[in-house]
Design an enzyme around this catalytic site. Sequence first.
Site, PDB file in Angstrom:
ATOM      1  N   GLU A 138      20.154  41.779  39.703  1.00 13.40           N
ATOM      2  CA  GLU A 138      21.154  42.483  40.520  1.00 13.40           C
ATOM      3  C   GLU A 138      21.167  41.776  41.868  1.00 13.40           C
ATOM      4  O   GLU A 138      20.397  42.080  42.766  1.00 13.40           O
ATOM      5  CB  GLU A 138      20.802  43.964  40.678  1.00 13.40           C
ATOM      6  CG  GLU A 138      21.937  44.750  41.332  1.00 13.40           C
ATOM      7  CD  GLU A 138      21.592  46.207  41.571  1.00 13.40           C
ATOM      8  OE1 GLU A 138      20.407  46.557  41.626  1.00 13.40           O
ATOM      9  OE2 GLU A 138      22.534  47.013  41.728  1.00 13.40           O
ATOM     10  N   HIS A 204      28.388  45.724  43.427  1.00 13.27           N
ATOM     11  CA  HIS A 204      28.185  45.427  44.858  1.00 13.27           C
ATOM     12  C   HIS A 204      29.337  44.540  45.327  1.00 13.27           C
ATOM     13  O   HIS A 204      29.127  43.434  45.818  1.00 13.27           O
ATOM     14  CB  HIS A 204      26.827  44.764  45.094  1.00 13.27           C
ATOM     15  CG  HIS A 204      25.669  45.710  44.957  1.00 13.27           C
ATOM     16  ND1 HIS A 204      25.165  46.436  46.013  1.00 13.27           N
ATOM     17  CD2 HIS A 204      24.936  46.075  43.881  1.00 13.27           C
ATOM     18  CE1 HIS A 204      24.156  47.183  45.599  1.00 13.27           C
ATOM     19  NE2 HIS A 204      24.000  46.990  44.300  1.00 13.27           N
ATOM     20  N   ASP A 257      22.383  60.867  38.204  1.00 13.38           N
ATOM     21  CA  ASP A 257      21.405  61.801  38.787  1.00 13.38           C
ATOM     22  C   ASP A 257      22.067  62.968  39.503  1.00 13.38           C
ATOM     23  O   ASP A 257      21.372  63.835  40.040  1.00 13.38           O
ATOM     24  CB  ASP A 257      20.453  61.058  39.745  1.00 13.38           C
ATOM     25  CG  ASP A 257      21.161  60.433  40.944  1.00 13.38           C
ATOM     26  OD1 ASP A 257      22.399  60.482  40.992  1.00 13.38           O
ATOM     27  OD2 ASP A 257      20.456  59.900  41.826  1.00 13.38           O
ATOM     28  N   ASP A 282      18.731  53.149  37.625  1.00 11.90           N
ATOM     29  CA  ASP A 282      18.614  52.445  38.925  1.00 11.90           C
ATOM     30  C   ASP A 282      17.332  52.913  39.624  1.00 11.90           C
ATOM     31  O   ASP A 282      17.268  52.997  40.853  1.00 11.90           O
ATOM     32  CB  ASP A 282      19.851  52.708  39.789  1.00 11.90           C
ATOM     33  CG  ASP A 282      20.031  51.680  40.906  1.00 11.90           C
ATOM     34  OD1 ASP A 282      19.250  50.702  40.952  1.00 11.90           O
ATOM     35  OD2 ASP A 282      20.935  51.868  41.732  1.00 11.90           O
ATOM     36  N   GLY A 319      18.759  53.301  45.461  1.00 10.60           N
ATOM     37  CA  GLY A 319      18.197  53.503  44.137  1.00 10.60           C
ATOM     38  C   GLY A 319      17.899  54.973  43.930  1.00 10.60           C
ATOM     39  O   GLY A 319      18.323  55.836  44.710  1.00 10.60           O
TER      40      GLY A 319
HETATM   41 ZN    ZN Z   1      19.990  48.637  41.289  1.00  7.95          ZN
END
Ligand code: ZN
Length: 403
Positions: A138, A204, A257, A282, A319
């Site tokens: 990543e 990103h 989440d 993540d 994260g």
């Molecule tokens: Zn990540």
Amino acid sequence: MSDAPGRYPTLTLRARRVLTPDVELETTDIAIVEGRIASVAAARPAGRVVDLGDRIVVPGFVDLHVHGGGGAQVNAGSPAEVAAAVRTIAAAHVRHGTTALVPTTVSDSRERLVTAVRGIAAARDDADGPTVLGAHLEGPWLSPQHAGAQDPSALRPPSLGEFADLQAAAPGTVRMITLAPELRGALDVVRAAAAAGIVVSVGHTDADVDTARAAADAGATHATHLFNAMPPLHHRAPGAAGAVLTDSRVTVEVVADGHHVHPAVLALVAAAAPGRFVAVTDAMAATGLPAGDYHLGNRAVRVAGGRVTLLDAPDTLAGSVLTMDAAVRTLVGAGVPLAAAVAAATRTPADAIGACAKGRIAAGTDADLVVLEPDLTIAAVLTRGRVAHDPAGLFRGETGQTG
Ligand SMILES: [Zn+2]
């Protein structure tokens, strides 16, 4: 394999509910021989039969995006340290149903990313525990405008030379690359990586809809934590989010989440991209540990209330401390049907990276299985037929039990 006899127990799970996850089967015997599923049928047992009552059997979870757990993170100083970290991470997550994972680096120096790839390759050779499916890089080829919790000083333009170095570090180990397709030179790397069988993921990124589509045309097939670290979906400027949600070639991952993406939007993604949405954690190092202050890469972060934020920028999520079982429960709580939530944690991510022996319950596939209580908490986890975690005590005394 040099495994001693008995390390792969012959065993049958008898369950009233089995989600393969394509179909839901009633009263089924899952016969396990030599670490694989031998048959999935009514009344066709092999070896000892373990009756699971009204518990639910689903495939083991497949996490495509996981940086850490149990106090360890993938980025480290030597291949041996990375391999040890990956084992710790796998051990932390298998307790939550993860039976296969793609250990994920954050942006770092070229030298340290080469080290990470070597370490992940070393961890891959372990026969025990969850399957290490390869490395997910990543970064470092990410947008400075959408760095999120990544170290801005470690970001740089895509480079075919660096890509070649990372490939050469341990051939066949790099399995996924998240990059921002609008960066100069990105599409050349997309084409080279796709040609090498690597899953390229858009993330990103500040890309507009056309640039994100161009990335898919060049071979990108996945999107990294949809909605996070990219412009929001706007009806006149749909951006990368709009591009990937409407592109049947692309699977979209969400950090499920309930903090990274609102539950209503989780339900929206599930409805918009049936069969193409993937739950990831993540997760960072503190996953499985108490609240407190930790590191993600070299950035100081705080864990409190199930959220991870940068210590110096408390509005930036850094994260998660999510586990795959909690992701499934969050999706179901958001209104996603159980079978779709399970598919997002199993078959869809497995297929997204071509790991077709994973993520499904079918004859011939790996016996990676999760037994869920009716409330969707973990009752037991099997990795390639071996009992890896058994909080309900269902397999007490079973050969191959590791704890
Ligand atoms: Zn990540």
